[in-house]
Design a protein around this motif. Sequence first.
Motif, short mmCIF file in Angstrom:
data_model
loop_
_atom_site.label_atom_id
_atom_site.label_comp_id
_atom_site.label_asym_id
_atom_site.label_seq_id
_atom_site.Cartn_x
_atom_site.Cartn_y
_atom_site.Cartn_z
N TYR A 158 0.68 -0.95 -0.12
CA TYR A 158 -0.20 -0.15 0.06
C TYR A 158 0.63 1.15 0.43
O TYR A 158 1.07 1.36 0.86
CB TYR A 158 -0.89 0.01 1.38
CG TYR A 158 -1.97 -0.61 0.94
CD1 TYR A 158 -2.95 -0.72 0.32
CD2 TYR A 158 -1.69 -2.52 1.09
CE1 TYR A 158 -3.77 -1.92 0.32
CE2 TYR A 158 -2.80 -3.16 1.65
CZ TYR A 158 -4.18 -2.54 1.12
OH TYR A 158 -5.11 -3.47 0.32
N GLU A 218 -9.77 -0.75 3.39
CA GLU A 218 -8.75 0.41 2.89
C GLU A 218 -8.87 1.83 3.98
O GLU A 218 -7.34 2.62 4.21
CB GLU A 218 -8.37 0.64 1.34
CG GLU A 218 -8.25 -0.16 0.72
CD GLU A 218 -8.68 -1.60 -0.10
OE1 GLU A 218 -9.00 -2.23 -1.01
OE2 GLU A 218 -10.77 -1.33 0.09
N ALA A 229 -4.07 3.12 -0.76
CA ALA A 229 -4.23 2.52 -1.22
C ALA A 229 -3.07 1.90 -1.69
O ALA A 229 -1.71 1.76 -1.21
CB ALA A 229 -4.87 3.44 -2.55
N ARG A 230 -3.05 0.71 -3.28
CA ARG A 230 -1.86 0.19 -3.73
C ARG A 230 -1.04 1.27 -4.15
O ARG A 230 0.17 1.40 -4.40
CB ARG A 230 -2.50 -1.43 -4.37
CG ARG A 230 -2.85 -2.02 -3.41
CD ARG A 230 -3.02 -3.58 -4.08
NE ARG A 230 -3.61 -4.97 -3.05
CZ ARG A 230 -3.08 -4.54 -2.04
NH1 ARG A 230 -1.64 -4.61 -1.97
NH2 ARG A 230 -3.00 -5.60 -1.21
N ASN A 231 -1.85 2.16 -5.37
CA ASN A 231 -1.55 2.57 -5.65
C ASN A 231 -2.55 4.10 -7.10
O ASN A 231 -3.79 3.99 -5.65
CB ASN A 231 -0.81 2.29 -6.70
CG ASN A 231 -1.44 1.44 -8.04
OD1 ASN A 231 -2.70 2.14 -7.77
ND2 ASN A 231 -1.09 0.31 -8.73
N ASN A 232 -1.66 5.03 -7.38
CA ASN A 232 -2.98 6.60 -7.43
C ASN A 232 -4.55 5.82 -8.61
O ASN A 232 -5.00 6.38 -8.16
CB ASN A 232 -2.19 7.35 -8.65
CG ASN A 232 -1.14 8.19 -7.32
OD1 ASN A 232 -1.68 7.95 -5.92
ND2 ASN A 232 -0.82 8.69 -7.84
N ASP A 233 -3.83 4.46 -9.30
CA ASP A 233 -5.60 4.10 -9.62
C ASP A 233 -5.68 3.08 -8.60
O ASP A 233 -7.34 3.49 -8.73
CB ASP A 233 -4.20 2.55 -11.13
CG ASP A 233 -4.25 3.80 -11.69
OD1 ASP A 233 -4.42 4.67 -12.21
OD2 ASP A 233 -3.12 2.52 -12.75
N HIS A 234 -5.52 2.33 -7.93
CA HIS A 234 -6.38 1.98 -7.11
C HIS A 234 -7.25 3.28 -6.04
O HIS A 234 -8.06 3.04 -5.87
CB HIS A 234 -5.34 1.02 -5.55
CG HIS A 234 -5.98 0.26 -4.53
ND1 HIS A 234 -5.49 -0.26 -3.38
CD2 HIS A 234 -7.23 -0.22 -5.05
CE1 HIS A 234 -6.67 -0.20 -3.31
NE2 HIS A 234 -7.48 -1.20 -3.81
N SER A 253 -9.88 4.31 -7.97
CA SER A 253 -11.04 2.73 -8.02
C SER A 253 -12.03 3.01 -6.97
O SER A 253 -12.77 3.12 -6.92
CB SER A 253 -10.47 1.81 -7.64
OG SER A 253 -11.90 0.42 -8.27
N LEU A 254 -11.31 3.26 -5.69
CA LEU A 254 -12.39 3.37 -4.80
C LEU A 254 -13.02 4.60 -4.23
O LEU A 254 -14.22 4.01 -3.82
CB LEU A 254 -10.74 3.37 -3.22
CG LEU A 254 -9.32 1.79 -2.70
CD1 LEU A 254 -8.72 2.52 -1.90
CD2 LEU A 254 -11.19 1.08 -1.96
#
Length: 156
Positions: A66, A94, A113-118, A121-122
């Motif tokens: 994360y 998360e 979050a795992r990254n900015n895309d994640h 998505s959240l």
Amino acid sequence: MANTKLDALDYKILKMLSANARKPYLEIARACNVSGAAIHQRIQKLYSMGVINGSITLINPSAVGYDTCAYVGVFLNDSSKFDEVVKHLKEIPEVVECYFTTGKYDLFVKLYARNNDHLLSLIHDKFLQLGLGRTETLITFKEVFKHQIPVDEDED
């Protein structure tokens, strides 16, 4: 809670536990010049009084994938949905903290979050599905410091 009467021994115990929650009771007892049983009883008393709420193992979010920490200010369309929104936010793994605040936000949320895309998505797939008015997101670059509140004996 402000009326809780703690003595010098309680504060000494709290100071040691806030520095190291895994400190053995026997080490605390030695440092306080009391028995291990006395320390055990005091710590149980502090739990029962609600002074100590628990202890946790802190996991480094980046070490488990994360890499993005964000704070999200939440605006509700309908303030009567507050409890329902909080219930749903609790179900999002998360989301690690959630606060009812003063100021411009109805809620203020901390998440990983795992990254900015994640993160995107959240927000789009989970947050906005809750019927929120809108959100404002702050992404952190790096945690500069974090520490416990000071534990000092009340001078009153």
